[in-house]
Motif scaffolding. Structure first.
Motif, mmCIF file in Angstrom:
data_model
loop_
_atom_site.group_PDB
_atom_site.id
_atom_site.type_symbol
_atom_site.label_atom_id
_atom_site.label_comp_id
_atom_site.label_asym_id
_atom_site.label_seq_id
_atom_site.Cartn_x
_atom_site.Cartn_y
_atom_site.Cartn_z
ATOM 1 N N HIS A 72 0.835 -1.207 0.000
ATOM 2 C CA HIS A 72 0.000 0.000 0.000
ATOM 3 C C HIS A 72 0.870 1.257 0.000
ATOM 4 C CE1 HIS A 72 0.765 0.122 4.343
ATOM 5 N NE2 HIS A 72 0.459 -1.159 4.340
ATOM 6 N N HIS A 106 -0.482 -4.878 -5.828
ATOM 7 C CA HIS A 106 -1.759 -5.267 -5.249
ATOM 8 C C HIS A 106 -1.871 -6.772 -5.060
ATOM 9 C CE1 HIS A 106 -3.224 -1.219 -5.506
ATOM 10 N NE2 HIS A 106 -2.792 -1.153 -6.744
ATOM 11 N N ARG A 109 -1.373 -7.636 -1.048
ATOM 12 C CA ARG A 109 -2.079 -6.715 -0.153
ATOM 13 C C ARG A 109 -2.743 -7.471 0.987
ATOM 14 N NH1 ARG A 109 -4.215 -1.635 -2.922
ATOM 15 N NH2 ARG A 109 -5.524 -1.608 -1.110
ATOM 16 N N ASN A 114 -8.259 -5.197 0.719
ATOM 17 C CA ASN A 114 -8.991 -5.665 -0.448
ATOM 18 C C ASN A 114 -10.496 -5.713 -0.230
ATOM 19 O OD1 ASN A 114 -6.713 -5.982 -1.984
ATOM 20 N ND2 ASN A 114 -6.407 -8.100 -1.371
#
Length: 166
Positions: A72, A106, A109, A114
């Motif tokens: 992130h 991503h 993550r 999510n």
């Protein structure tokens, strides 16, 4: 004869050895040096980072460019702030790194990032009933004429009188 590596108490934590049988597979034999290099690099980077940033990222070194993949933007920003210290520390310990990139990936993550955001319900307009309006009008009639509260309540009653309940 194939030798099996035993766990040594002198080996740094996080460093592993691969069984010699893995080296007999050509694809693994080509990949293992790069994996070991990235493992050693990760250990070197962890030694340079503060305790709060030691986890949550993966490191790759390619053509003197260090790439850190993070889950992130907040972690990416923190690592970018200390990037010059990491580069200098790696160069001082023998790694040849000219440039450092921090990329948000991503794929690794955390689950809580999510999860879908909750759907906001639209605000419902408040309708003033006729009974409430008559009680307010009675209360307003008892206030002095120069009162700012009286002016505000009269304005409110005037605005709500034009609305129709749906």
């Amino acid at each position: 004869m194939m030798s099996l590596y035993s766990k040594s108490k002198y080996r740094p934590p996080g460093l592993w050895r691969v069984n010699d049988t893995w080296l007999q597979t050509s694809h693994l034999a080509q990949t293992l040096p790069r994996l070991e290099k990235n493992a050693h690099l990760s250990i070197a980077i962890k030694a340079l980072m503060p305790d709060t940033l030691k986890t949550g990222w993966t490191a790759f070194l390619s053509e003197h460019t260090l790439t850190l993949k993070v889950p992130h933007n907040a972690l990416a920003t923190k690592i970018k702030q200390i990037a010059p210290l990491i580069l200098d520390g790696l160069n001082m310990t023998g790694w040849t790194v000219h440039h450092m990139e921090v990329k948000v990936s991503h794929f690794n993550r955390p689950v809580w990032l999510n999860s879908p955001k909750p759907v906001e319900t639209p605000k419902q307009s408040r309708i003033l009933s006729a009974v409430s309006a008559s009680h307010l009008a009675c209360s307003v009639s008892h206030l002095p004429d120069d009162s700012p509260i009286k002016e505000a309540m009269v304005r409110m009653l005037r605005n709500h009188a034009h609305r129709k309940p749906s």
